[in-house]
Design a protein around this motif. Structure first.
Motif, mmCIF file in Angstrom:
data_model
loop_
_atom_site.group_PDB
_atom_site.id
_atom_site.type_symbol
_atom_site.label_atom_id
_atom_site.label_comp_id
_atom_site.label_asym_id
_atom_site.label_seq_id
_atom_site.Cartn_x
_atom_site.Cartn_y
_atom_site.Cartn_z
ATOM 1 N N ALA A 195 0.864 -1.230 -0.190
ATOM 2 C CA ALA A 195 0.082 -0.156 0.033
ATOM 3 C C ALA A 195 0.704 1.408 -0.097
ATOM 4 C CB ALA A 195 -0.877 -0.084 1.137
ATOM 5 N N GLY A 196 2.293 1.065 0.175
ATOM 6 C CA GLY A 196 3.075 2.137 0.272
ATOM 7 C C GLY A 196 3.007 3.146 1.390
ATOM 8 N N SER A 197 2.774 2.477 2.541
ATOM 9 C CA SER A 197 2.313 3.135 3.952
ATOM 10 C C SER A 197 3.917 3.520 4.253
ATOM 11 C CB SER A 197 2.023 2.196 4.886
ATOM 12 O OG SER A 197 0.748 1.528 4.556
ATOM 13 N N PHE A 198 3.984 4.750 5.056
ATOM 14 C CA PHE A 198 5.027 5.156 5.953
ATOM 15 C C PHE A 198 6.234 5.610 4.827
ATOM 16 C CE2 PHE A 198 3.009 2.336 8.744
ATOM 17 C CZ PHE A 198 2.474 3.166 9.357
ATOM 18 N N GLY A 199 5.772 6.035 3.659
ATOM 19 C CA GLY A 199 6.799 6.470 2.769
ATOM 20 C C GLY A 199 7.583 5.458 1.502
ATOM 21 N N VAL A 200 7.447 4.198 1.643
ATOM 22 C CA VAL A 200 7.770 3.273 0.959
ATOM 23 C C VAL A 200 7.320 3.126 -0.413
ATOM 24 C CG1 VAL A 200 8.782 1.924 2.970
ATOM 25 C CG2 VAL A 200 6.565 1.402 1.827
ATOM 26 N N ASP A 201 7.942 2.828 -1.584
ATOM 27 C CA ASP A 201 7.275 2.795 -2.804
ATOM 28 C C ASP A 201 6.252 1.784 -2.848
ATOM 29 O OD1 ASP A 201 8.935 4.838 -3.943
ATOM 30 O OD2 ASP A 201 10.592 3.277 -4.266
ATOM 31 N N PRO A 202 5.017 2.000 -3.167
ATOM 32 C CA PRO A 202 3.851 0.860 -3.245
ATOM 33 C C PRO A 202 3.948 -0.058 -4.485
ATOM 34 C CG PRO A 202 3.093 3.053 -4.236
ATOM 35 C CD PRO A 202 4.568 3.432 -3.740
ATOM 36 N N ALA A 203 3.689 -1.054 -4.206
ATOM 37 C CA ALA A 203 3.355 -2.213 -5.334
ATOM 38 C C ALA A 203 2.916 -1.738 -6.530
ATOM 39 C CB ALA A 203 2.652 -3.308 -4.734
ATOM 40 N N SER A 276 1.893 13.076 35.952
ATOM 41 C CA SER A 276 2.792 13.592 34.618
ATOM 42 C C SER A 276 1.958 14.196 33.370
ATOM 43 C CB SER A 276 3.492 12.236 34.167
ATOM 44 O OG SER A 276 2.882 11.227 33.916
ATOM 45 N N PHE A 277 2.326 14.898 32.931
ATOM 46 C CA PHE A 277 1.613 15.466 31.552
ATOM 47 C C PHE A 277 2.642 15.131 30.401
ATOM 48 C CE2 PHE A 277 1.134 19.147 28.674
ATOM 49 C CZ PHE A 277 -0.016 18.780 28.061
ATOM 50 N N GLY A 278 2.359 14.840 29.082
ATOM 51 C CA GLY A 278 3.006 14.525 28.330
ATOM 52 C C GLY A 278 2.473 15.089 26.760
ATOM 53 N N SER A 279 3.157 15.503 26.119
ATOM 54 C CA SER A 279 2.549 15.872 24.777
ATOM 55 C C SER A 279 3.775 15.674 23.847
ATOM 56 C CB SER A 279 2.570 17.487 24.734
ATOM 57 O OG SER A 279 2.252 18.199 23.357
ATOM 58 N N LEU A 280 3.131 14.979 22.473
ATOM 59 C CA LEU A 280 4.138 14.602 21.490
ATOM 60 C C LEU A 280 3.472 15.419 20.229
ATOM 61 C CD1 LEU A 280 6.179 12.840 20.492
ATOM 62 C CD2 LEU A 280 4.792 10.981 20.322
ATOM 63 N N LEU A 281 4.149 16.030 19.699
ATOM 64 C CA LEU A 281 3.670 16.671 18.431
ATOM 65 C C LEU A 281 4.938 16.041 17.079
ATOM 66 C CD1 LEU A 281 2.133 19.112 17.076
ATOM 67 C CD2 LEU A 281 4.081 20.574 17.393
ATOM 68 N N LYS A 282 4.292 15.673 16.093
ATOM 69 C CA LYS A 282 5.005 15.183 15.018
ATOM 70 C C LYS A 282 4.414 15.507 13.549
ATOM 71 C CE LYS A 282 5.900 10.544 15.054
ATOM 72 N NZ LYS A 282 5.876 9.039 14.987
ATOM 73 N N TYR A 283 5.555 15.604 12.695
ATOM 74 C CA TYR A 283 5.027 15.899 11.284
ATOM 75 C C TYR A 283 6.196 15.164 10.575
ATOM 76 C CZ TYR A 283 4.551 17.939 6.805
ATOM 77 O OH TYR A 283 4.086 18.204 5.535
ATOM 78 N N ASP A 284 5.586 14.301 9.795
ATOM 79 C CA ASP A 284 6.549 13.382 8.881
ATOM 80 C C ASP A 284 5.873 13.531 7.277
ATOM 81 O OD1 ASP A 284 7.969 11.573 7.192
ATOM 82 O OD2 ASP A 284 8.132 10.234 9.146
ATOM 83 N N ASN A 285 6.549 13.914 6.533
ATOM 84 C CA ASN A 285 5.992 14.238 5.386
ATOM 85 C C ASN A 285 5.722 12.692 4.417
ATOM 86 O OD1 ASN A 285 5.358 16.132 2.672
ATOM 87 N ND2 ASN A 285 6.938 15.123 1.898
ATOM 88 N N ASP A 286 6.408 11.891 4.899
ATOM 89 C CA ASP A 286 6.242 10.325 4.277
ATOM 90 C C ASP A 286 5.023 9.472 4.692
ATOM 91 O OD1 ASP A 286 8.441 10.812 2.693
ATOM 92 O OD2 ASP A 286 9.696 10.048 4.486
ATOM 93 N N VAL A 287 4.481 10.245 5.842
ATOM 94 C CA VAL A 287 3.253 9.628 6.369
ATOM 95 C C VAL A 287 1.873 10.409 5.844
ATOM 96 C CG1 VAL A 287 2.072 8.846 8.654
ATOM 97 C CG2 VAL A 287 4.608 8.878 8.520
#
Length: 321
Positions: A195-203, A276-287
């Protein structure tokens, strides 16, 4: 004359007796050198959250959630050389009344870094780092639990590179710059790779829908990595930790920056209980994200990358060992 000779021999004898002691003291001071030092720390945490209703007029759903996490680190230091390795793992679940069990947190991370500075007064280290991360269990787009959108080693991320690191107190504040960092993305599941998930070339498919070329399972990148770590006591028994990573690839869309920023605030109640207080911010152009094209036909299309954000708040039990 005889008395002069006698006093001369007495002086020489006294000097010869006293001299070894002073030499011994000098030698003892010279041979004192730093010794190699190993430091091992381990921490386990269990965070719980529960809500229950009985004849509650405003309505509501009973729920319970838990997050189990553990961290182990081993540090070796000798003179101006430092080597640190760490294992970080966490897994969280949530169960609401009449709904399926859901995963809320899932991380397996291994990291190792080495640093060397040319003198004790220098604040710059020649540094090398390796980081690998993946997850334990399948991830789903709830309430659909029939089609996993992520699995163990799908994805898996490996970063390896070298550069310079600045840190006056490197355990509290560090800035790491690597002009050459290799990034590998692993998608070791056939369906997700096709399916080409996470930036790999799809079938690639033929006109009948048969796979001609299977999807890529490994994606290689070479780019720049900048990392910042900051730790400070903002108040008594309140500790703030911030880790920010910025990465851009030389070969594919240079200047498009992947961001991973984690913020954690620990509120220490006592030696065994903390909040505890946690925050995670992400940006990945391949996703990329999926959008619904035809809900009745269950047809989905791919949209561009979006900012991802996760927030955690809990009270838990802590054990240091």
């Amino acid at each position: 004359m005889r008395y002069n000779i006698f006093f001369l021999f007495a002086f020489i004898a006294q000097f010869s007796i006293a001299q070894p002691d002073s030499l011994y003291i000098q030698k003892k001071r010279i041979v004192e050198t730093p010794t190699p030092k190993w430091v091992n720390t381990n921490k386990g945490t269990l965070d719980l959250n529960e809500v229950a209703f009985v004849n509650w007029s405003s309505g509501g759903s009973n729920s319970i959630s838990a997050i189990v996490s553990g961290k182990s680190s081993l540090e070796y230091s000798y003179e101006d050389f430092v080597w640190t390795s760490a294992l970080n793992a966490s897994y969280g679940i949530n169960q609401q009344e009449s709904e399926v069990l859901k995963k809320t947190n899932d991380l397996l991370e291994i990291s190792s870094s080495v640093g060397y500075k040319r003198s004790g007064s220098s604040k710059w280290y020649y540094s090398g780092r390796l980081t690998f991360s993946t997850q334990f269990a399948n991830g789903y787009s709830y309430p659909d639990t029939s089609n996993p959108i992520s699995k163990f080693m799908a994805p898996g991320y490996l970063f390896f590179g070298g550069g310079m690191e600045y840190g006056k107190d490197i355990k509290k504040l560090s800035i790491y710059l690597s002009p050459l960092t290799f990034k590998s993305t692993y998608v070791l599941d056939d369906d997700l790779a096709n399916a080409g998930s996470f930036g790999v070339d799809p079938a690639e498919y033929d006109d009948d829908g048969n796979i001609v070329v299977p999807g890529e399972k490994v994606r290689q990148e070479l780019g720049i990595l900048i990392t910042n770590y900051y730790e400070v006591d903002v108040a008594k028994n309140v500790l703030l930790k911030s880790t920010a990573n910025f990465y851009t690839d030389y070969l594919n869309s240079f200047g498009n920056i992947d961001v991973n920023w984690e913020l954690l605030i620990d509120f220490k109640v006592n030696n065994f209980i903390n909040a505890s207080f946690g925050s995670l911010l992400k940006y990945d152009n391949d996703v990329k994200t999926l959008v619904v094209i035809d809900e009745d036909a269950e047809e989905y299309g791919e949209s561009g990358a979006k900012v991802q954000w996760k927030q955690l708040l809990g009270i838990g039990f802590v054990v240091d060992f």
